[in-house]
Design a protein around this motif. Structure first.
Motif, PDB file in Angstrom:
ATOM      1  N   ILE A  46      -0.367  11.572  -2.832  1.00  0.00           N
ATOM      2  CA  ILE A  46       0.303  11.111  -1.624  1.00  0.00           C
ATOM      3  C   ILE A  46       1.769  10.792  -1.896  1.00  0.00           C
ATOM      4  O   ILE A  46       2.669  11.176  -1.131  1.00  0.00           O
ATOM      5  N   ARG A  50       4.904  12.495   0.015  1.00  0.00           N
ATOM      6  CA  ARG A  50       5.694  11.701   0.959  1.00  0.00           C
ATOM      7  C   ARG A  50       7.099  11.394   0.470  1.00  0.00           C
ATOM      8  O   ARG A  50       7.887  10.818   1.221  1.00  0.00           O
ATOM      9  N   THR A  99       4.462   3.873   5.027  1.00  0.00           N
ATOM     10  CA  THR A  99       3.825   5.176   5.203  1.00  0.00           C
ATOM     11  C   THR A  99       2.933   5.515   4.005  1.00  0.00           C
ATOM     12  O   THR A  99       1.795   5.970   4.167  1.00  0.00           O
ATOM     13  N   ASP A 103      -1.147   5.987   4.013  1.00  0.00           N
ATOM     14  CA  ASP A 103      -1.747   7.284   3.690  1.00  0.00           C
ATOM     15  C   ASP A 103      -2.607   7.236   2.432  1.00  0.00           C
ATOM     16  O   ASP A 103      -3.635   7.910   2.347  1.00  0.00           O
TER      17      ASP A 103
END
Length: 215
Positions: A46, A50, A99, A103
């Motif tokens: 992740i 990101r 974020t 996630d």
């Protein structure tokens, strides 16, 4: 700058260094703050996605020297959403930490959905159990049934979001300023209480867990 201009913007070497600095700090801090239950591989996947400048099928991020940090998300049929722009270093870092925490915790609970359910279902009054797929008249559907649990702690149907939100708030507590952390508590508490009428989930900041209160 418009969403489209940000989408097509090419950072110069100095701007790229500023972005790499932000991305490296986010990775370092989130790795350090992540709960021990979440495997390193999920975190790495992740965080790498990101913090990419151009993430395939998701959007672009970067830094403009006279403006600040930005993030543009790409949606269906070419729709663009300006997630943020013109942000200084700390504000951009906090937005991206939120974020990433969201996630990472979501990826963990969905990947381990059945294991988490089986581990915790005894705490809940009832839990939906999947019995498999059934095909009738050419239509396939998932068949399931409800199981009642003896002596439950939570008088409600099992909800995986409790564990999802607890994990992300665990990370955010260790990374965000108190004001933003409290805003996140209020936001996710409202989400968990959606459609609740005679009960209410309350986040216990000391225990870092939700408790269910009867109204």
């Amino acid at each position: 700058m418009t969403e489209y201009e940000y989408l097509k913007y090419q950072m110069n070497p100095e701007e790229m260094r500023e972005w790499d600095k932000l991305a490296a700090e986010i990775k370092e801090q989130v790795f350090a703050a992540a709960p021990p239950d979440i495997p390193y591989e999920i975190q790495e996947d992740i965080l790498c996605k990101r913090t990419m400048v151009r993430e395939p099928f998701y959007g672009v991020r970067g830094y403009v020297g006279d403006r600040g940090y930005y993030s543009v998300q790409e949606g269906d049929r070419g729709h663009l959403h300006l997630a943020f722009s013109d942000l200084p270093y700390e504000e951009a870092k906090n937005r991206m930490i939120k974020t990433c925490a969201h996630d990472i915790s979501y990826a963990y609970v969905t990947k381990n959905r059945l294991a988490l359910r089986d581990r915790h279902k005894g705490l809940w009054r009832c839990c939906r159990i999947e019995d498999g797929l059934e095909t009738v008249n050419g239509i396939t559907r998932l068949v399931s049934h409800m199981e009642e649990q003896p002596n439950p702690i939570y008088d409600a149907e099992y909800d995986y979001r409790k564990y999802w939100f607890e994990l992300l708030l665990y990370m955010e507590k260790r990374l965000l300023p108190d004001g933003e952390y409290n805003e996140e508590i209020a936001c996710y508490q409202e989400c968990l209480n959606h459609f609740m009428t005679d009960k209410r989930w309350v986040f216990d900041c000391k225990q870092e867990k939700y408790r269910l209160e009867i109204l």
